[in-house]
Design an enzyme around this catalytic site. Structure first.
Site, PDB file in Angstrom:
ATOM      1  N   ARG A  22       0.722  -1.172  -0.091  1.00  0.00           N
ATOM      2  CA  ARG A  22       0.110  -0.048   0.075  1.00  0.00           C
ATOM      3  C   ARG A  22       0.925   1.220  -0.119  1.00  0.00           C
ATOM      4  NH1 ARG A  22      -5.330  -1.598   3.909  1.00  0.00           N
ATOM      5  NH2 ARG A  22      -6.297  -2.765   2.259  1.00  0.00           N
ATOM      6  N   GLU A  34      -1.874  -8.667  -5.645  1.00  0.00           N
ATOM      7  CA  GLU A  34      -3.172  -8.990  -6.047  1.00  0.00           C
ATOM      8  C   GLU A  34      -3.057 -10.407  -6.440  1.00  0.00           C
ATOM      9  OE1 GLU A  34      -5.755  -7.853  -5.146  1.00  0.00           O
ATOM     10  OE2 GLU A  34      -5.195  -5.881  -4.409  1.00  0.00           O
ATOM     11  N   GLN A  39      -6.929 -16.389  -3.108  1.00  0.00           N
ATOM     12  CA  GLN A  39      -7.108 -17.542  -2.284  1.00  0.00           C
ATOM     13  C   GLN A  39      -6.085 -17.783  -1.236  1.00  0.00           C
ATOM     14  OE1 GLN A  39      -7.540 -20.070  -6.093  1.00  0.00           O
ATOM     15  NE2 GLN A  39      -9.284 -20.635  -5.047  1.00  0.00           N
ATOM     16  N   LEU A  77       3.619 -21.054  -1.418  1.00  0.00           N
ATOM     17  CA  LEU A  77       2.463 -20.157  -1.510  1.00  0.00           C
ATOM     18  C   LEU A  77       1.219 -20.726  -2.131  1.00  0.00           C
ATOM     19  CD1 LEU A  77       1.981 -17.211  -0.623  1.00  0.00           C
ATOM     20  CD2 LEU A  77       2.558 -16.522  -2.812  1.00  0.00           C
ATOM     21  N   GLY A  78       1.649 -21.836  -2.961  1.00  0.00           N
ATOM     22  CA  GLY A  78       0.588 -22.739  -3.635  1.00  0.00           C
ATOM     23  C   GLY A  78      -0.093 -22.033  -4.726  1.00  0.00           C
ATOM     24  N   TYR A  79      -0.981 -22.958  -5.363  1.00  0.00           N
ATOM     25  CA  TYR A  79      -1.516 -22.453  -6.665  1.00  0.00           C
ATOM     26  C   TYR A  79      -0.307 -21.988  -7.793  1.00  0.00           C
ATOM     27  CZ  TYR A  79      -5.845 -22.593  -3.870  1.00  0.00           C
ATOM     28  OH  TYR A  79      -6.576 -23.166  -2.952  1.00  0.00           O
ATOM     29  N   TYR A 117     -11.569  -9.839 -11.326  1.00  0.00           N
ATOM     30  CA  TYR A 117     -11.213  -8.977 -10.208  1.00  0.00           C
ATOM     31  C   TYR A 117      -9.951  -8.504 -10.061  1.00  0.00           C
ATOM     32  CZ  TYR A 117      -8.915  -8.690  -5.703  1.00  0.00           C
ATOM     33  OH  TYR A 117      -8.376  -7.959  -4.592  1.00  0.00           O
ATOM     34  N   ASP A 135     -13.620  -9.649  -4.694  1.00  0.00           N
ATOM     35  CA  ASP A 135     -12.662 -10.934  -4.107  1.00  0.00           C
ATOM     36  C   ASP A 135     -13.501 -11.564  -2.987  1.00  0.00           C
ATOM     37  OD1 ASP A 135     -12.700  -9.277  -1.780  1.00  0.00           O
ATOM     38  OD2 ASP A 135     -10.477  -9.488  -1.803  1.00  0.00           O
ATOM     39  N   CYS A 189     -15.968  -8.117   9.409  1.00  0.00           N
ATOM     40  CA  CYS A 189     -17.101  -8.829   8.468  1.00  0.00           C
ATOM     41  C   CYS A 189     -16.381 -10.371   8.217  1.00  0.00           C
ATOM     42  CB  CYS A 189     -17.570  -8.514   7.315  1.00  0.00           C
ATOM     43  SG  CYS A 189     -19.204  -8.945   6.429  1.00  0.00           S
ATOM     44  N   CYS A 199     -19.020  -2.698  13.588  1.00  0.00           N
ATOM     45  CA  CYS A 199     -18.897  -2.560  12.016  1.00  0.00           C
ATOM     46  C   CYS A 199     -19.136  -1.043  11.887  1.00  0.00           C
ATOM     47  CB  CYS A 199     -19.919  -3.742  11.488  1.00  0.00           C
ATOM     48  SG  CYS A 199     -20.004  -3.543   9.838  1.00  0.00           S
ATOM     49  N   CYS A 205     -27.008  -2.763   7.466  1.00  0.00           N
ATOM     50  CA  CYS A 205     -26.757  -4.497   7.016  1.00  0.00           C
ATOM     51  C   CYS A 205     -27.897  -5.057   7.180  1.00  0.00           C
ATOM     52  CB  CYS A 205     -25.578  -4.794   7.904  1.00  0.00           C
ATOM     53  SG  CYS A 205     -25.267  -6.642   7.723  1.00  0.00           S
TER      54      CYS A 205
END
Length: 353
Positions: A22, A34, A39, A77-79, A117, A135, A189, A199, A205
């Site tokens: 950021r 991103e 996941q 990290l997978g995937y 996304y 997401d 949330c 919240c 909500c």
């Protein structure tokens, strides 16, 4: 600006998380973060992101890197298709766009690994464009705020959520708005036991009003996850061990593994046949099998997204092997240089500890 976006932005400005990507001046850093966050939890991503940016600080350095170096940096990290696609996309950007991520959305969405996304996240956060993002965290937030009864992972549910995202997008503040939704889903949330009393949009909500927040979001029924049994052979000669490189496409593409195969009966008895079928390892052993069983090293278990696997690991003796294959003798001391999935990395630790 409607009440929802106004309240979210006010809350975000006071409570946004401090994350290494950021405020980063590089759109490349946003892109990398991103892709890694798909996941995967933020806490897991942070050390990988920081390591990645040290190794590949810009698009050109990533484009010039070898696939093995890229997969090594991603290991754990997978995937792994995410890493391969990021690498491919970096090469395209370096060659066709002079190392600058294209701001044209049509060009951006053509890059490998860029879905709807990711497109929205990069465009809004890195380029300040008024583009929605959706997401897992944002889906959950919208499903509760608007009490969506449709499964959020169904085509109808997705359509409803994207329409809501577009309708409530804060023009001129899309990047902060999308990140506010992400942070709200990650910190307040949350999936179980949402912290409704603190919240910032509690009064808006519908799920809380209707007492359905624990039932939102609705998901399609999960299919039964199959369980497979495999046998793996650790074949050591001198100070080297035999590894096989997986095909570049598919699960764990391009990663290295210990020769293995799926079995339906006794793993020790079926291992020789599995290795002969899968890798062409041949030799004069009993019943024409390629290898000779020596000893059991252990059992490794792992759960992938769509199946679970239990791997029985045996130390084996090789009698002969084919030439010109994906097999390679590797120094035991150099195993860390070869990217592996979690199962094979555990096996590697068995033999070097």
């Amino acid at each position: 600006m409607d009440r929802l976006s106004s309240k979210l932005l006010t809350w975000y400005n006071a409570n946004k998380r401090t994350l290494p990507w950021r405020g980063h001046p590089s759109a490349y850093a946003v892109w990398v973060s991103e892709i890694m966050l798909q996941q995967t939890r933020v806490e897991t991503v942070i050390p990988y992101f920081e390591k990645w940016m040290r190794l590949f600080p810009d698009i050109n350095s990533l484009a010039k890197a070898s696939e093995q170096d890229v997969l090594n940096a991603w290991e754990g990290l997978g995937y792994y298709s995410r890493a391969r696609n990021l690498h491919k996309a970096a090469k395209i950007v370096a060659e066709q766009f002079h190392g600058e991520i294209p701001r044209d959305l049509n060009e951006l969405r053509k890059l490998p690994g860029i879905g709807r996304y990711t497109l929205g996240a990069i465009a809004s956060i890195a380029f300040g464009m008024d583009v929605s993002a959706l997401d897992g965290n944002i889906k959950r937030v919208y499903a509760r705020i608007f009490d969506i009864a449709e499964p959020v992972d169904s085509p109808i549910g997705e359509k409803i959520l994207w329409e809501l995202a577009d309708q409530h997008l804060s023009k001129g503040h899309a990047g902060d708005y999308n990140q506010a939704l992400m942070d709200l889903g990650a910190t307040i949330c949350v999936p179980k036991n949402p912290r409704c009393l603190i919240c910032p949009v509690m009064e808006l909500c519908k799920a809380r009003e209707n007492g359905t927040q624990a039932q939102r979001p609705v998901l399609k029924p999960k299919r039964k996850v199959p369980h497979f049994v495999q046998a793996a052979g650790v074949i050591i000669e001198g100070k080297k061990v035999l590894l096989a490189q997986r095909p570049s496409q598919g699960l764990l593409g391009g990663m290295w593994e210990f020769p293995n195969g799926r079995v339906s009966g006794d793993p020790a008895s079926e291992l020789p046949k599995a290795l002969k079928t899968g890798y062409g390892l041949r030799g004069r052993v009993k019943r024409g099998d390629k290898i000779q069983k020596k000893e059991t090293l252990g059992i490794v278990q792992h759960a992938y997204t769509h199946f679970k696997v239990t791997v029985h690991v045996f130390r084996c003796k090789l009698l002969s092997m084919p030439k010109g294959t994906n097999l390679k003798w590797v120094s035991l001391k150099g195993l860390d240089e070869y990217p592996m999935g979690k199962i094979d990395r555990q096996i590697a630790r068995m033999i070097v500890e």
